[in-house]
Design a protein around this motif. Structure first.
Motif, PDB file in Angstrom:
ATOM      1  N   CYS A  68       0.906  -0.866  -0.202  1.00  0.00           N
ATOM      2  CA  CYS A  68       0.152   0.270   0.111  1.00  0.00           C
ATOM      3  C   CYS A  68       0.859   1.692   0.211  1.00  0.00           C
ATOM      4  N   LEU A  69       2.121   1.138   0.619  1.00  0.00           N
ATOM      5  CA  LEU A  69       2.746   1.918   0.872  1.00  0.00           C
ATOM      6  C   LEU A  69       3.666   2.664  -0.219  1.00  0.00           C
ATOM      7  N   ILE A  70       3.774   1.235  -0.642  1.00  0.00           N
ATOM      8  CA  ILE A  70       5.097   1.457  -1.799  1.00  0.00           C
ATOM      9  C   ILE A  70       4.094   2.168  -2.974  1.00  0.00           C
ATOM     10  N   GLY A  71       2.463   1.487  -3.417  1.00  0.00           N
ATOM     11  CA  GLY A  71       1.457   2.177  -4.454  1.00  0.00           C
ATOM     12  C   GLY A  71       1.516   3.857  -3.878  1.00  0.00           C
ATOM     13  N   VAL A  72       1.005   4.312  -2.908  1.00  0.00           N
ATOM     14  CA  VAL A  72       0.093   5.819  -2.903  1.00  0.00           C
ATOM     15  C   VAL A  72       1.747   6.724  -3.070  1.00  0.00           C
ATOM     16  N   ILE A  73       3.222   5.739  -2.946  1.00  0.00           N
ATOM     17  CA  ILE A  73       4.868   6.931  -2.965  1.00  0.00           C
ATOM     18  C   ILE A  73       4.827   6.816  -4.257  1.00  0.00           C
ATOM     19  N   LEU A  74       4.313   5.614  -4.891  1.00  0.00           N
ATOM     20  CA  LEU A  74       4.532   5.578  -6.309  1.00  0.00           C
ATOM     21  C   LEU A  74       3.117   6.710  -7.527  1.00  0.00           C
ATOM     22  N   GLY A  75       1.957   6.987  -6.604  1.00  0.00           N
ATOM     23  CA  GLY A  75       1.309   7.073  -7.011  1.00  0.00           C
ATOM     24  C   GLY A  75       1.357   8.861  -6.779  1.00  0.00           C
ATOM     25  N   THR A  76       1.970   9.189  -5.789  1.00  0.00           N
ATOM     26  CA  THR A  76       2.093  10.318  -6.008  1.00  0.00           C
ATOM     27  C   THR A  76       3.827  10.638  -6.876  1.00  0.00           C
ATOM     28  N   LEU A  77       4.693  10.251  -6.910  1.00  0.00           N
ATOM     29  CA  LEU A  77       5.559  10.121  -7.654  1.00  0.00           C
ATOM     30  C   LEU A  77       5.114  10.434  -8.933  1.00  0.00           C
ATOM     31  N   ILE A  78       4.220  10.122  -9.357  1.00  0.00           N
ATOM     32  CA  ILE A  78       4.006  10.053 -10.892  1.00  0.00           C
ATOM     33  C   ILE A  78       2.570  11.096 -11.000  1.00  0.00           C
ATOM     34  N   GLY A  79       1.894  11.555 -10.125  1.00  0.00           N
ATOM     35  CA  GLY A  79       1.153  12.630 -10.251  1.00  0.00           C
ATOM     36  C   GLY A  79       1.391  13.651 -10.689  1.00  0.00           C
ATOM     37  N   VAL A  80       3.241  13.648  -9.746  1.00  0.00           N
ATOM     38  CA  VAL A  80       4.011  15.144  -9.381  1.00  0.00           C
ATOM     39  C   VAL A  80       4.790  14.863 -10.801  1.00  0.00           C
ATOM     40  N   LEU A  81       5.041  14.270 -11.559  1.00  0.00           N
ATOM     41  CA  LEU A  81       6.454  13.656 -12.692  1.00  0.00           C
ATOM     42  C   LEU A  81       4.758  14.229 -13.629  1.00  0.00           C
ATOM     43  N   PRO A  82       5.550  14.970 -14.668  1.00  0.00           N
ATOM     44  CA  PRO A  82       4.997  15.559 -15.976  1.00  0.00           C
ATOM     45  C   PRO A  82       4.877  14.493 -17.175  1.00  0.00           C
ATOM     46  N   GLY A  83       3.740  14.124 -17.311  1.00  0.00           N
ATOM     47  CA  GLY A  83       4.105  13.389 -18.634  1.00  0.00           C
ATOM     48  C   GLY A  83       3.598  11.931 -18.158  1.00  0.00           C
ATOM     49  N   ILE A  84       3.125  11.183 -17.379  1.00  0.00           N
ATOM     50  CA  ILE A  84       2.365  10.059 -17.013  1.00  0.00           C
ATOM     51  C   ILE A  84       1.696   9.920 -16.075  1.00  0.00           C
ATOM     52  N   GLY A  85       0.408   9.799 -16.542  1.00  0.00           N
ATOM     53  CA  GLY A  85      -0.847   9.627 -15.697  1.00  0.00           C
ATOM     54  C   GLY A  85      -0.980   8.253 -14.614  1.00  0.00           C
TER      55      GLY A  85
END
Lengths: 501, 154
Positions: free
Chosen positions: A23-40
């Protein structure tokens, strides 16, 4: 009480050390890609699908769900700080959030968004827990005709909520359905549209389609005009909202949650619509509507609560009926099928630990997000500065590995390039990709249920109208189509979506 | 401003093309009856609907007026789309590690801003990371070095 014991089971499942970690990996990854441009979120989940083979079904679904709502979270961060919504559902947040940031209240805006999201997430999780079980009971009564009508309703609603021209969205759904039937016919074993390539006999790769149309097409669009993003002054201001701020956000937060929960159940991206609806409502109810667009707290709290609630409740149709409400949910269907779980009403009874574990993990994930993100906000701000030309080669490497590792099939890699091209061209022609993906996922199911219903109805198409649930769903479908095509509604719809561009 | 909406017109044509292709291909499949639909029935209906929608979209292009389509990312298309194809062509022969390194490098060429040395450095880092995560940690069944590289021993 049933609900309590079920939730207990859910929390026991979700709180195991292993699942907490994923769950932790998921939310961190999710935040990361939410912040990074060009990948949803859609492209990321598509790429990570193959990797989740190795995991337990519960863990993999918990992680994927975490990416989904983590991305919503990260998307709001970019919306507030650089006026660029990372996800379409946070487009509204950018309007007032960015203005708050310009006034030196970026910290407050981020905290309001986070608190609003957490509150909405908590309520919506509870709603999923309360309403999912009774709905599965109804869903168990569904036959082929009902499923066919329901999917038709889902597809038509997806069109209603898509950007741009309705005709184009309809065409995209139909094209998606056609691409979905490529492969071996389940009744006769006939090969359809495979060009004699045996590698496509099992159908086109769902991962390849999702990565191509959502990931690669988006990269190409970003490459048209390479430009660096400017991050607004790194001064965040005070994080914790003042008492007056808190007071101003409570009512919008409650209304946003209610709106979002209701709209999220609708197929076709309810979270986006919920955020827009909430913004409109807040502006209309506000005593100071002129403050909107200039940094109104209600303009952040309402839509943020709404989109998070919507994201959460969009799991209801997935968990009860096995029908995806948006592209991400379509990917979750894919993940379940990969794990050998048939999505639908039977999941709740056959796999209670999985069903309730996912629901409980949503709340845990939301808690993690708020605990993690407020203190870590400085780190995310730094990540915003990663230049795009460093990112996309990395994304392409992950895309290639992800797509290949599904079946170790090199044809999937050629398909991903083809879908990337198709997606890019369609994007240029102003055709939204979401209906295509939904059509692709539902295509085989729609055909199977149509054929089964016709056999059961002895070849008489009136079977769809004589069964009350099916008839009701079809009437609803027709209603949605008529309403959307009404000129006045159509105009209003164009206005709403033009604000997000 | 053009009189015709080029984006709509082209989109319409594209949908007609897809409709006709699927339709023609579905002709070779058994249609069956409404009672027992053959493999060609459902696709045929869809292909006809898609062609119709394509016609309607093209027709609306004459009413809505011009709209700029904008530039295409040609360089991006060549290298970004080329990268997964290259990976597909070489992952078995060269093996996972060299193939991924070159794939990342090809993708990096799509942009103009990354200096060559940085691109190589990035590709090395990505390859190292992915090999450790996917091949070593997750144990995905990739051959790290393929038969085209006899010296490495596979």
């Amino acid at each position: 009480m049933d609900l309590l014991s079920n939730l207990g089971l859910g929390f026991a499942t979700a709180a195991s050390p292993e699942n907490l970690l994923f769950c932790l990996i998921g939310v961190i990854l999710g935040t990361l890609i939410g912040v990074l441009p060009g990948i949803g979120a859609t492209a990321t989940i598509a790429m990570l699908l193959p990797i989740t083979f190795q995991l337990e079904p519960v863990s993999s679904l918990i992680m994927l769900a975490g990416i989904y709502y983590g991305a919503q979270y990260g998307g709001s961060t970019t919306a507030i700080l650089i006026n660029m919504p990372g996800e379409s559902s946070s487009a509204v947040t950018a309007i007032d959030g960015y203005q708050m940031a310009r006034k030196g209240k970026a910290g407050t805006a981020l905290a309001v968004a986070a608190l609003g999201s957490f509150f909405a997430g908590t309520v919506a999780t509870l709603l999923v827990a309360i309403f999912a079980p009774p709905l599965t009971v109804i869903a168990l009564k569904f036959g082929a005709a009902e499923y066919f009508s329901l999917m038709l309703l889902g597809l038509v609603s997806a069109i209603a909520l898509a950007h741009g021209s309705i005709l184009k969205a309809l065409a995209m759904v139909v094209l998606g359905l056609l691409l979905g039937v490529v492969g071996t016919d389940i009744y006769t074993g006939t090969q359809r549209f495979t060009f004699g390539i045996t590698a496509y006999a099992d159908g086109l790769s769902f991962v390849a389609l999702a990565v191509g149309v959502f990931g690669i097409a988006e990269i190409l669009r970003n490459l048209e005009g390479e430009q660096d993003r400017t991050v607004l002054g790194t001064k965040l201001g005070a994080l914790w909202p003042s008492r007056a701020d808190l007071k101003a956000m409570i009512a919008p937060m409650l209304r946003g949650t209610a709106l979002g929960s209701a709209l999220g159940i609708l197929p076709g991206g309810g979270a986006v619509l919920a955020a827009f609806a909430s913004y409109t409502v807040e502006k209309r109810l506000s005593k100071t509507p002129e403050a909107f667009g200039k940094g109104a707290i209600a303009g952040v709290a309402g839509p943020e609560s709404a989109n998070n609630a919507g994201a959460q409740t969009s799991f209801i149709p997935l968990l009860t009926l096995g029908i995806p409400a948006n592209p991400v949910m379509a990917l979750m269907v894919g993940a379940m099928i990969i794990q050998g779980i048939v999505p639908g009403p039977n999941v709740a009874t056959d796999q209670p630990a999985l069903f309730w574990g996912i629901i409980a993990s949503m709340w845990i994930g939301n808690l993690m997000l708020i605990v993690l993100n407020l203190p870590l906000i400085g780190l995310w701000v730094k990540l915003l500065k990663v230049p795009y030309h460093v990112l996309f080669p990395i994304i392409m490497a992950f895309c290639s590995i992800g797509v290949y590792s599904v079946n170790s099939n090199v044809y999937d890699l050629y398909a991903v390039a083809a879908f990337g091209l198709l997606g890019y061209v369609l994007l240029k022609l102003r055709c939204e990709p979401a209906p295509l993906l939904l059509g692709f996922v539902l295509g085989p199911l729609l055909e199977e249920n149509l054929r089964r219903a016709m056999i059961l109805g002895r070849g008489d198409p009136s079977v769809f109208l004589t069964r009350p649930i099916s008839a009701g769903l079809l009437v609803l479908t027709l209603l949605v189509l008529v309403v959307v095509l009404l000129p006045s509604v159509n105009k209003k719809r164009a206005e709403v979506f033009s604000e997000s561009d | 401003m053009d009189r015709i909406n080029k984006a709509d017109f082209t989109a319409g044509l594209l949908f007609i093309l897809f409709g006709l292709c699927f339709g023609a291909s579905a002709l070779g499949l058994e249609m069956g009856t409404t009672l027992r639909m053959g493999p060609g029935y459902f696709p045929m209906v869809l292909a006809v609907v898609l062609t119709g929608l394509g016609l309607a979209i093209s027709a609306t292009a004459f009413r809505t007026g011009g709209e700029a389509v904008g530039t295409y990312a040609w360089r991006g298309m060549v290298f970004i789309l080329g990268a997964p194809v290259f990976f597909g062509l070489t992952v078995r022969g060269l093996g996972f590690v060299p193939s991924l390194f070159l794939t990342t490098l090809i993708a990096a060429l799509a942009g103009l801003k990354l200096k060559p040395l940085y691109a190589v450095g990035l590709a090395v880092a990505v390859t190292l990371f992915c090999t450790l995560v996917f091949s070593v940690a997750l144990g995905l069944p990739f051959r790290r070095f393929g038969p085209w590289l006899p010296i490495m021993g596979g």
